[in-house]
Each structure stands twice: as structure tokens, then as C-alpha cells.
Design a protein around this motif. Sequence first.
Motif, short mmCIF file in Angstrom:
data_model
loop_
_atom_site.label_atom_id
_atom_site.label_comp_id
_atom_site.label_asym_id
_atom_site.label_seq_id
_atom_site.Cartn_x
_atom_site.Cartn_y
_atom_site.Cartn_z
N LYS A 254 0.83 -1.21 0.00
CA LYS A 254 0.00 0.00 0.00
C LYS A 254 0.86 1.25 0.00
O LYS A 254 0.49 2.28 -0.54
N THR A 255 2.04 1.17 0.64
CA THR A 255 3.01 2.26 0.61
C THR A 255 4.35 1.68 0.17
O THR A 255 4.52 0.46 0.10
N SER A 256 5.31 2.54 -0.09
CA SER A 256 6.63 2.06 -0.51
C SER A 256 7.35 1.31 0.60
O SER A 256 8.30 0.58 0.34
N ALA A 257 6.89 1.46 1.84
CA ALA A 257 7.50 0.74 2.96
C ALA A 257 6.90 -0.64 3.16
O ALA A 257 7.51 -1.49 3.80
N ASP A 258 5.73 -0.89 2.58
CA ASP A 258 5.06 -2.17 2.75
C ASP A 258 5.61 -3.19 1.76
O ASP A 258 5.94 -2.87 0.62
N ALA A 259 5.68 -4.42 2.20
CA ALA A 259 6.25 -5.49 1.38
C ALA A 259 5.36 -5.81 0.19
O ALA A 259 4.14 -5.94 0.33
N PRO A 260 5.94 -5.96 -1.01
CA PRO A 260 5.17 -6.43 -2.16
C PRO A 260 4.88 -7.92 -2.04
O PRO A 260 5.40 -8.60 -1.14
N SER A 261 4.07 -8.43 -2.94
CA SER A 261 3.56 -9.79 -2.81
C SER A 261 4.64 -10.87 -2.93
O SER A 261 4.46 -11.98 -2.43
N ASP A 262 5.76 -10.57 -3.59
CA ASP A 262 6.79 -11.59 -3.75
C ASP A 262 7.93 -11.45 -2.75
O ASP A 262 8.96 -12.12 -2.88
N ALA A 263 7.77 -10.60 -1.75
CA ALA A 263 8.83 -10.39 -0.76
C ALA A 263 8.83 -11.50 0.29
O ALA A 263 7.80 -12.12 0.58
N ILE A 264 9.99 -11.73 0.87
CA ILE A 264 10.14 -12.61 2.02
C ILE A 264 10.19 -11.72 3.25
O ILE A 264 11.03 -10.82 3.34
N ILE A 265 9.31 -11.95 4.20
CA ILE A 265 9.24 -11.12 5.40
C ILE A 265 10.28 -11.64 6.41
O ILE A 265 10.17 -12.77 6.88
N LEU A 266 11.25 -10.81 6.72
CA LEU A 266 12.29 -11.21 7.67
C LEU A 266 11.96 -10.78 9.09
O LEU A 266 12.43 -11.40 10.05
N PHE A 267 11.17 -9.72 9.24
CA PHE A 267 10.70 -9.32 10.57
C PHE A 267 9.45 -8.47 10.42
O PHE A 267 9.47 -7.43 9.78
N ASP A 268 8.35 -8.95 11.03
CA ASP A 268 7.07 -8.24 10.94
C ASP A 268 6.60 -7.72 12.28
O ASP A 268 5.44 -7.33 12.43
N GLY A 269 7.50 -7.71 13.27
CA GLY A 269 7.14 -7.19 14.59
C GLY A 269 6.62 -8.23 15.55
O GLY A 269 6.35 -7.91 16.71
N LYS A 270 6.49 -9.48 15.09
CA LYS A 270 5.89 -10.51 15.95
C LYS A 270 6.92 -11.40 16.64
O LYS A 270 6.81 -11.67 17.83
#
Length: 259
Positions: free
Chosen positions: A55-71
Amino acid sequence: MKKVQIIASVAFAMLLSAKSYAQYSSTPPAVSPMPMKPEMTEIWDPEVTVVTPGKTSADAPSDAIILFDGKDLSQWVSAKDGSPAPWLVIDGRMEVVPKTGDIKTKLKFGDCQLHIEFSAPDEVTSVSQGRGNSGVFFQDRYELQILDSYQNRTYRNGQAGSIYKDAAPLVNAMRSPLEWNTYDVIYTAPRFKPDGRLDYPARITVLHNGVLVQNNTTILGLTNYIGLHMYPEAHGEDVIHLQDHGNKTQFRNIWIRRL
């Protein structure tokens, strides 16, 4: 009889030659050079892969690997022994626990696009390299420096946005210790020849808080604290590595795309 066969063969060859020449012309076209048609330069296949942006340039696109999401730190382990990462997760952010050691990703990467957000400790307690010091290492070897460089003088190739002891940033785009900073990085891994010699070096482009600070910069080798920077033996993909430098540096919203 043989003479007849030879004559027939020659006639047949001349016929083939006439046919091959039929596709050519020695008459100039009415317009020279001939006008281009739009479809002559259109490439339709294969179709470009669809990636849904954040939704913003800071948000991960659909093909990204999330390395840390705060959880949690499920994508990270201790760099020392591979045990669970010893840093803290507090209110959606990751915080360095000084003297517990560096952490690294479980996955390995080469060419990549990395987004990482970081903040210096809220309380300023030191100067120069003692303020909010950390670093993100690509392929476990090449460091992009993290430091609180807000109104904090240090050597230029060791401040925030530098390739440590290698290349100073173009500008200092650091925000205050009470604010969050972002790095958006395009990293191209080094290539090596079959005999292990360097083919071409790593390169890196970095936007710090949206400001270009490394513009397709050549990385000269291992970003050592002491000594010249030379390339190690040939290697492939390796981990992303975050540094414990004794400061309670904080991180959030880390994602990566393979390129």
C-alpha cells in the motif's frame, strides 16, 4: 547420356538460383530508409510477471520474504552458534541486547532488494561510533553501516549510509534518535571465475530515508575494521547479518526480494 545429366543439373541449379534471387531486389524503395511500423519493436512474450505492490513504498510487495514483521524472530538465529536469536521483541520492534552477539537470517541470499527500518536508542549516551552502532551485512561479509549520525561527527566512511571503511555516503540523511530511518537497498553480489578469481565486484545502491546515498557503488572487498579491503575466496549466496555493537539499536519492518 552423361552430358544430358550434366545439362539437366546445371539447369536445375540455375532454377534454384533464380528462385533464391527472387526474394531480393536491386530497385530502391520509394522511401529510404523504409518507414518503421510500431509492431516491429514490440515484444509481447513472455508476459511480465505480476507483483502486487504494498500500500506504501514501505510495505512489502507480494513476492517479498518477510524477515521481521514485529511478531517474532523466527527468521533469525544467533550468528555465533545458530541457536535462537537472543535479541528482544518489544512493541512490534526488534531491539539489540548488548553483548549477546550478532544475529543472521536462516535463509541465504545473493542479488536482492532489501527494506529495513532502524532507530538509534532514544537516550543519547555516547559520541562518534558509540551512538546507535550496528550494521547490515550482505552475504555475511559486506557491511552497510548503521549509526546515529544525527548531529554526530565521525569518520565519513563509517557514518550511517556508508559501506563501512569503503565508501562514504553522498549525503547525511539521518533523522533524530527519536525517529525511525529506512534503508532501501539494491544489492548485486560479486561474481567469481571458475578458478575462484574475482570476475566482477559487488555493487550497491542505497536510499536512506528516500535520499540516494550510494549510487551503484562498487564494494572493494571485505569491509574490515582494520586493513585493506580485499575479496575473499569465491562464495555464493549467504545470510543477511545484523550486528550487535553494544548499543540498543532497534529494527522493524524488514523484508527482502530475490533479484
